[in-house]
Structures are given as C-alpha cells and as structure tokens.
Design a protein around this motif. Structure first.
Motif, PDB file in Angstrom:
ATOM      1  N   VAL A  35      44.071  70.504  81.533  1.00 49.11           N
ATOM      2  CA  VAL A  35      43.637  69.722  80.370  1.00 49.11           C
ATOM      3  C   VAL A  35      42.186  70.028  80.022  1.00 49.11           C
ATOM      4  CG1 VAL A  35      43.115  67.364  79.569  1.00 49.11           C
ATOM      5  CG2 VAL A  35      45.325  67.868  80.610  1.00 49.11           C
ATOM      6  N   GLY A  36      41.306  70.054  81.016  1.00 52.23           N
ATOM      7  CA  GLY A  36      39.891  70.299  80.750  1.00 52.23           C
ATOM      8  C   GLY A  36      39.652  71.654  80.112  1.00 52.23           C
TER       9      GLY A  36
ATOM     10  N   TRP B 102      24.990  70.271  79.148  1.00 46.26           N
ATOM     11  CA  TRP B 102      24.270  69.529  80.170  1.00 46.26           C
ATOM     12  C   TRP B 102      25.306  68.789  80.998  1.00 46.26           C
ATOM     13  CZ3 TRP B 102      19.104  69.848  81.042  1.00 46.26           C
ATOM     14  CH2 TRP B 102      18.315  70.449  80.048  1.00 46.26           C
ATOM     15  N   VAL B 103      25.168  68.824  82.312  1.00 45.55           N
ATOM     16  CA  VAL B 103      26.123  68.167  83.211  1.00 45.55           C
ATOM     17  C   VAL B 103      25.350  67.364  84.250  1.00 45.55           C
ATOM     18  CG1 VAL B 103      26.318  70.212  84.697  1.00 45.55           C
ATOM     19  CG2 VAL B 103      28.165  68.514  84.699  1.00 45.55           C
ATOM     20  N   ALA B 104      25.890  66.191  84.584  1.00 44.80           N
ATOM     21  CA  ALA B 104      25.242  65.338  85.577  1.00 44.80           C
ATOM     22  C   ALA B 104      25.140  66.069  86.915  1.00 44.80           C
ATOM     23  CB  ALA B 104      26.031  64.042  85.742  1.00 44.80           C
TER      24      ALA B 104
ATOM     25  N   ALA C 147      31.616  72.924  89.175  1.00 42.50           N
ATOM     26  CA  ALA C 147      32.530  73.999  89.584  1.00 42.50           C
ATOM     27  C   ALA C 147      33.456  74.380  88.429  1.00 42.50           C
ATOM     28  CB  ALA C 147      33.343  73.575  90.800  1.00 42.50           C
ATOM     29  N   PHE C 148      33.936  73.384  87.691  1.00 41.78           N
ATOM     30  CA  PHE C 148      34.791  73.642  86.536  1.00 41.78           C
ATOM     31  C   PHE C 148      34.049  74.507  85.508  1.00 41.78           C
ATOM     32  CE2 PHE C 148      35.675  72.405  82.133  1.00 41.78           C
ATOM     33  CZ  PHE C 148      37.003  72.794  82.019  1.00 41.78           C
TER      34      PHE C 148
ATOM     35  N   GLY D  11      32.714  80.259  83.114  1.00 43.86           N
ATOM     36  CA  GLY D  11      31.672  81.197  82.715  1.00 43.86           C
ATOM     37  C   GLY D  11      30.279  80.643  82.545  1.00 43.86           C
ATOM     38  N   PHE D  12      30.053  79.386  82.852  1.00 46.95           N
ATOM     39  CA  PHE D  12      28.725  78.784  82.699  1.00 46.95           C
ATOM     40  C   PHE D  12      27.943  78.919  84.005  1.00 46.95           C
ATOM     41  CE2 PHE D  12      31.193  76.766  79.405  1.00 46.95           C
ATOM     42  CZ  PHE D  12      30.304  76.572  78.362  1.00 46.95           C
ATOM     43  N   VAL D  13      26.627  79.117  83.881  1.00 47.22           N
ATOM     44  CA  VAL D  13      25.748  79.159  85.042  1.00 47.22           C
ATOM     45  C   VAL D  13      24.538  78.271  84.781  1.00 47.22           C
ATOM     46  CG1 VAL D  13      26.449  81.458  85.825  1.00 47.22           C
ATOM     47  CG2 VAL D  13      24.564  81.239  84.231  1.00 47.22           C
TER      48      VAL D  13
END
Length: 167
Positions: A108-109, A126-128, A136-137, A142-144
């Motif tokens: 779903v994500g 931006w992620v908490a 990890a998701f 492809g994000f770093v």
C-alpha cells in the motif's frame, strides 16, 4: 502480507475519511514521539478534516497530488506531494504518506508513493527520527538522508532525497 487494495486520486468527498486515517495513523506511529495531549486532542479530527478539505478544494493547492488507498471500500492510506518547500532544485516533495499499521508490508505504501510521485522522479521528504520502519521504507524506494534535520512540535525530522532515475 497480501491484501487487495485500490489506489486512486483523492476527491473532496474523501476528506472526512482521510482525516480519520491521518489521526489514527499519527496515534499509531507517533505515540511517544509527539505529546499525548496533542495526539489525544478532541479537536484533532476536525482540524485534520479542515486540512484535507482545503488540500482538495482550495486553488492554492492545485499543484499537489493527493491519493488514497482503499480496502473493501474503506480508506486505509493517504498520500500527498507537491512543490518542494525547501529545495528548489527538487521539483517534488512528499508531504504526507500514512497507512494503517495493519496494512504495512502489503504494498500500500509503495503504491501510494508511486501515485503521487513518479518512481523515476527526483523528490525530497521529511521523516520523523526515530522512525526506523518509515526510514527503511523510504531507503527501499531510493531516498537517502542528506544530513539536514529540523525539530517541529518537539519532533525531530530528517530530510531524505531521491535523485531521478535514468532509464
């Protein structure tokens, strides 16, 4: 975990259900990171419904992409992207991506992410932190982390970026 779901563009009639998903998933994800008083505020659902109604109807947000995921006609996830707010060279920013914990690992994500931002496109989010599952998701997609951090409402966020994929 396999579940049947559908992902589609959101429409204004989705705003109440989107608000419920938003509040419920905040409570699932951020308990212990955000204050209980904020998460348990009786006005939180109404505030999020106003937010989603505006996001889906106000011309100021016409450049945003908003999607919902449904399982058995019930909303189980939400996502929104739009113009990057702090990195002009990154054309898109993922503002929101939430799905119920019961749907984690189902695809779903990723389906929501791909609906609001092309899998080959550059993007920022931006992620908490800490939020190891979400981080990890995003790495898998492809994000770093680029080293940028900020604190809003007592929650530390880290910035992650994805460079356009060349075919």
């Amino acid at each position: 975990m396999a579940i049947n779901f559908e992902v589609r563009r959101a429409d204004p009639a989705d705003a109440p259900g989107m608000a419920k998903v938003h509040v419920d998933t905040w409570r699932e994800t951020y308990r212990g990171l955000m204050s209980d008083s904020e998460l348990d505020d009786p006005g939180l659902l109404e505030w999020r419904e106003k937010f989603w109604t505006a996001a889906l109807t106000d011309p100021r947000y016409e450049k945003n992409n908003v999607a919902v995921a449904l399982h058995d006609d019930k909303l189980i996830g939400i996502a929104m992207s739009g113009p990057s707010s702090d990195i002009p060279e990154e054309p898109q920013e993922l503002y929101v991506l939430y799905a119920y914990a019961s749907s984690h690992g189902s695809g779903v994500g990723a389906a929501l992410l791909n609906e609001v931002i092309s899998p080959a496109a550059s993007a920022v989010l931006w992620v908490a932190d800490p939020n190891p599952r979400a981080q990890a998701f995003y790495r898998k997609n492809g994000f770093v982390a680029d080293g940028a951090e900020k604190v809003e409402d007592g929650v530390k966020d880290i910035r992650m970026v994805r460079t356009a994929r060349q075919n």
